[in-house]
Design an enzyme around this catalytic site. Structure first.
Site, PDB file in Angstrom:
ATOM      1  N   LEU A 126     -20.724  -2.097 -52.694  1.00  0.00           N
ATOM      2  CA  LEU A 126     -22.088  -1.725 -52.279  1.00  0.00           C
ATOM      3  C   LEU A 126     -23.105  -2.768 -52.717  1.00  0.00           C
ATOM      4  CD1 LEU A 126     -21.988   2.051 -53.223  1.00  0.00           C
ATOM      5  CD2 LEU A 126     -22.450   1.151 -50.939  1.00  0.00           C
ATOM      6  N   GLY A 127     -22.852  -3.405 -53.805  1.00  0.00           N
ATOM      7  CA  GLY A 127     -23.818  -4.393 -54.273  1.00  0.00           C
ATOM      8  C   GLY A 127     -23.401  -4.939 -55.610  1.00  0.00           C
ATOM      9  N   LYS A 128     -24.151  -5.928 -56.023  1.00  0.00           N
ATOM     10  CA  LYS A 128     -23.834  -6.572 -57.286  1.00  0.00           C
ATOM     11  C   LYS A 128     -25.122  -7.050 -57.919  1.00  0.00           C
ATOM     12  CE  LYS A 128     -22.053 -10.873 -58.589  1.00  0.00           C
ATOM     13  NZ  LYS A 128     -21.910 -12.126 -57.929  1.00  0.00           N
ATOM     14  N   GLY A 130     -26.811  -8.743 -61.797  1.00  0.00           N
ATOM     15  CA  GLY A 130     -26.466  -9.692 -62.838  1.00  0.00           C
ATOM     16  C   GLY A 130     -25.554  -9.074 -63.884  1.00  0.00           C
ATOM     17  N   GLY A 132     -23.787  -5.774 -63.375  1.00  0.00           N
ATOM     18  CA  GLY A 132     -22.698  -4.936 -62.895  1.00  0.00           C
ATOM     19  C   GLY A 132     -22.418  -5.129 -61.421  1.00  0.00           C
ATOM     20  N   VAL A 134     -21.186  -2.730 -57.958  1.00  0.00           N
ATOM     21  CA  VAL A 134     -21.161  -1.328 -57.555  1.00  0.00           C
ATOM     22  C   VAL A 134     -20.281  -1.170 -56.321  1.00  0.00           C
ATOM     23  CG1 VAL A 134     -22.604   0.643 -56.926  1.00  0.00           C
ATOM     24  CG2 VAL A 134     -23.508  -1.088 -58.485  1.00  0.00           C
ATOM     25  N   ASP A 252     -38.418  -3.142 -64.285  1.00  0.00           N
ATOM     26  CA  ASP A 252     -37.938  -4.114 -63.289  1.00  0.00           C
ATOM     27  C   ASP A 252     -38.145  -3.552 -61.879  1.00  0.00           C
ATOM     28  OD1 ASP A 252     -36.885  -6.527 -62.488  1.00  0.00           O
ATOM     29  OD2 ASP A 252     -34.789  -5.938 -62.764  1.00  0.00           O
TER      30      ASP A 252
END
Ligand SMILES: Nc1ncnc2c1ncn2[C@@H]1O[C@H](COP(=O)(O)OP(=O)(O)OP(=O)(O)O)[C@@H](O)[C@H]1O
Length: 684
Positions: A126-128, A130, A132, A134, A252
């Site tokens: 699904l994504g990445k 810095g 982790g 996912v 953030d």
């Protein structure tokens, strides 16, 4: 020209280059009071209760060090990374490469089961970030790995993997887990169903969500409708209100961290805020009080493009910072670009911050509907511990979104529940209030910044607009009258000189040098037990260094640097040195630090304008300004806690466009004497 007291000499300056001197009272001199003009010209003035002091030396010189010097480059196209220069203890520095880059040493498992969770099969990524990566996890068992699939919990989840050696973990569970314990499942934050360690990975099983706002913007030709962004504003503010109400600041806020619900589900128009790895508490858990203000100019947490100016400057995060980052997020989605994109290189953080400061809400929002400008204006002027008026912010966007909540592009349920009606009321009430002082909207100005301390009556004398050739005669005369130089400054390549009888020095030497600073001469004087007690630099790069005997310095060190060398200062603090003088020449800084300075603590306030709020907060905590210096675009104040508390701690500051000749006399009348003076960036 200033009115001169009787007995003080007027130099022979030309009208365009007047040389002026004046003299403070001697212990016996009381007649001055009657002659001091009573009128006070427009000046920015600040005061505090009671005053500070200074003391001693030895040597070493270093060069280099840039403010924000270890920042990394920005990836264009929404791919910015948070970064952090730090030796602060908090969740740490740059993110390590994700496991993917760590290669075969840390392969992800095929199946996941943590705690008493069901078994999940890992599917697409699904994504990445810095820290982790996912993945989709599909449930293939019941709880505790039993066969009873479908009994409980979602079938599809998001699995966030963090390698045990990731800096976010520090060989313990990720810090983010702790934050999810409090925030998981509140309005706009995904729920965490299970978490635990499997092999080399810490794994969090959470609600699966859909695309991020950055994805939506990117897939829609880098555009987003005004109505959509207004809905995002409303919902994001209400999510932040919830997060803040639990005592946390997200830290953030950016388009990549707002996700929509999974497409094709009833949640597809819901907004969620993820990535709690940089969240910090604004409210102390044990006391329930707001956390203490601090500024550590070498610490940056967040993402350069969206970070608040305060975050760039290393100030403790508070609620205002999330809202400022949200404002930049909204303008980015609406305009497709922020004015500070495109800077590269080591100095990027500094340049971005400077540009943010220099960009007025009007110019930032020139192509945006009025509410966006109002929102930016409101958030950049919030105080450190001020409770944002979320309802008022939400109500700003009311007029842009359609009247029927059911057909809005983003659900605004959260805001409807908590805020809107209340907001309208508050707006009406507040319209009648006095307008708040606009901190970030003053006109940038270059001014004299002078600092006054209460002292027992003593003789003090000042000279300003002094050309190189006339320095010696003023100093000689002062020495004849038993005065030593206590401070020097420069404006338009002319010197200002403060001499007084309260220095405690036994002898003094000085040098006017074409360089900033003249190392050989300084080292020679160090050999003779003189220590630097005052420095000034001129725009043409020349410097005036004053060295004295009779200070209590035990060792001294100085540094000349192209940017404010906070890292070096920090290092020297740990070695027992304190800043005792500082100066600028053009955009270069020189900092002198000494052992035996007589301080028990010291802090720095650094800003692109006069940091009024920071100075007041420090004053409240017992600090007093002990050194000042400013370039044309930055002002630095060193504030210290003296080991020996002075009887009268009163300290006042003034900002004036002309040398504060008359003001000094007014201060003398109140037994306040110039303790520090510089010329440079403020805001009027
Ligand atoms: N619950 C979720 N459902 C779907 N996708 C998710 C979910 N959580 C995270 N993602 C995706 O994974 C990406 C990385 O997640 P996250 O931001 O939590 O990781 P991180 O390593 O902490 O990232 P960053 O470097 O931004 O701090 C997100 O940008 C998002 O695209």
């Amino acid at each position: 020209m200033p009115e001169l007291r009787s007995g003080a000499r007027r130099g022979r300056g030309t009208p365009s280059n007047p040389v002026v001197q004046a003299e403070g009272p001697s212990a016996a001199g009381t007649s001055r009071r009657g002659r001091v003009a009573r009128s006070r010209r427009a000046a920015n003035e600040n005061k505090v209760g009671r005053s500070g002091e200074v003391e001693e030396i030895k040597f070493l010189e270093e060069r280099g060090d840039l403010f924000g010097g270890e920042r990394k480059g920005e990836e264009e196209g929404g791919g910015e990374r948070r970064m952090e220069d730090c030796d602060s203890g908090a969740r740490s520095a740059e993110k390590p490469p994700a496991a993917e880059e760590e290669g075969s040493t840390a392969p992800l498992p095929d199946k996941v089961q943590v705690g008493n969770s069901p078994i999940f099969k890992i599917e697409r990524k699904l994504g990445k970030g810095g820290f982790g990566q996912v993945y989709v996890g599909r449930r293939i068992s019941g709880a505790n790995g039993t066969d009873r699939i479908g009994v409980q919990g979602p079938v599809e989840v998001a699995l966030k993997f963090e390698h045990k050696s990731s800096k976010g973990c520090n060989y313990g569970p990720p810090y983010e887990w702790q934050v999810y314990n409090t925030l998981g499942g509140i309005h706009g934050v995904p729920r965490v169903h299970f978490k635990g360690r499997q092999g080399d990975y810490y794994i969090m099983v959470m609600d699966m969500l859909g695309p991020s706002l950055w994805d939506v913007w990117n897939n829609n030709s880098h555009t987003m409708s005004i109505e959509m962004v207004a809905c995002i504003a409303i919902e994001a503010i209400s999510i932040l209100e919830k997060v803040h109400s639990k005592g946390y600041v997200h830290g953030d806020v950016k388009p990549e961290n707002f996700l929509l619900g999974p497409p094709g589900t009833p949640e597809e128009k819901n907004l969620f805020l993820v990535d709690l790895g940089l969240a910090t508490r604004w409210k102390d858990n044990s006391t329930g009080q707001h956390v203490e203000y601090d500024q550590r100019p070498d610490v940056f947490r967040g993402t350069v493009r969206y970070a608040s100016v305060h975050a760039h400057l290393g100030r403790t995060g508070s609620r205002r910072d999330d809202l400022e980052s949200l404002a930049y997020t909204l303008i980015f989605l609406l305009r497709g670009r922020l004015p500070w994109q495109g800077y590269q290189g080591e100095n990027k953080g500094f340049l971005v911050c400077k540009k943010k400061m220099a960009t007025s809400p009007e110019s930032l929002c020139c192509f945006c509907p009025q509410p966006f400008r109002q929102f930016v204006e409101y958030v950049v002027n919030l105080k450190f511990d001020e409770e944002p008026n979320y309802a008022k912010c939400i109500s700003l966007f009311d007029g842009i979104v359609g009247p029927n909540p059911d057909i809005r592009p983003i659900n605004t349920d959260g805001a409807q529940k908590v805020g809107q009606k209340r907001g309208r009321l508050l707006m009406e009430e507040e319209d009648e209030e006095q307008p708040k002082k606009k901190i970030r909207m003053g006109t940038p100005a270059t001014q004299w910044i002078s600092v006054y301390n209460a002292r027992r009556p003593m003789k003090q004398r000042y000279h300003y607009n002094v050309a190189d050739t006339r320095l010696a005669q003023h100093i000689d005369k002062g020495n004849e009258d038993c005065l030593f130089i206590s401070g020097v400054a420069s404006c338009t390549n002319l010197w200002a000189l403060i001499m007084d009888a309260g220095t405690g020095f036994t002898s003094q030497v000085y040098e006017l040098s074409p360089s900033f600073l003249h190392k050989e001469w300084i080292m020679e004087q160090w050999e003779k037990n003189y220590y630097i007690t005052a420095i000034a630099g001129a725009n043409n790069g020349s410097s005036l260094v004053v060295m004295s005997r009779g200070s209590h310095y035990a060792q001294q060190s100085y540094k000349v640097s192209d940017s404010f060398p906070f890292k070096w200062i920090n290092k020297k603090w740990r070695e027992g040195f304190y800043v005792t003088s500082m100066a600028t020449a053009g955009s270069r800084w020189a900092i002198v630090m000494s052992r035996g300075a007589g301080f028990s603590d010291q802090v720095v306030e650094l800003d692109f304008l006069y940091p009024s709020e920071g100075i007041h907060r420090r004053w409240d905590n017992g600090y007093r300004i002990t050194a000042t210096a400013a370039t044309w675009d930055q002002a630095a104040f060193v504030l210290s806690v003296p080991k020996r508390k002075p009887v009268d701690e009163t300290q006042e500051t003034l900002r004036t466009s002309a040398f504060p000749s008359q003001h000094v006399k007014d201060k003398w009348a109140k037994s306040l004497y110039i303790a520090s003076i510089c010329y440079g960036r403020t805001v009027s």
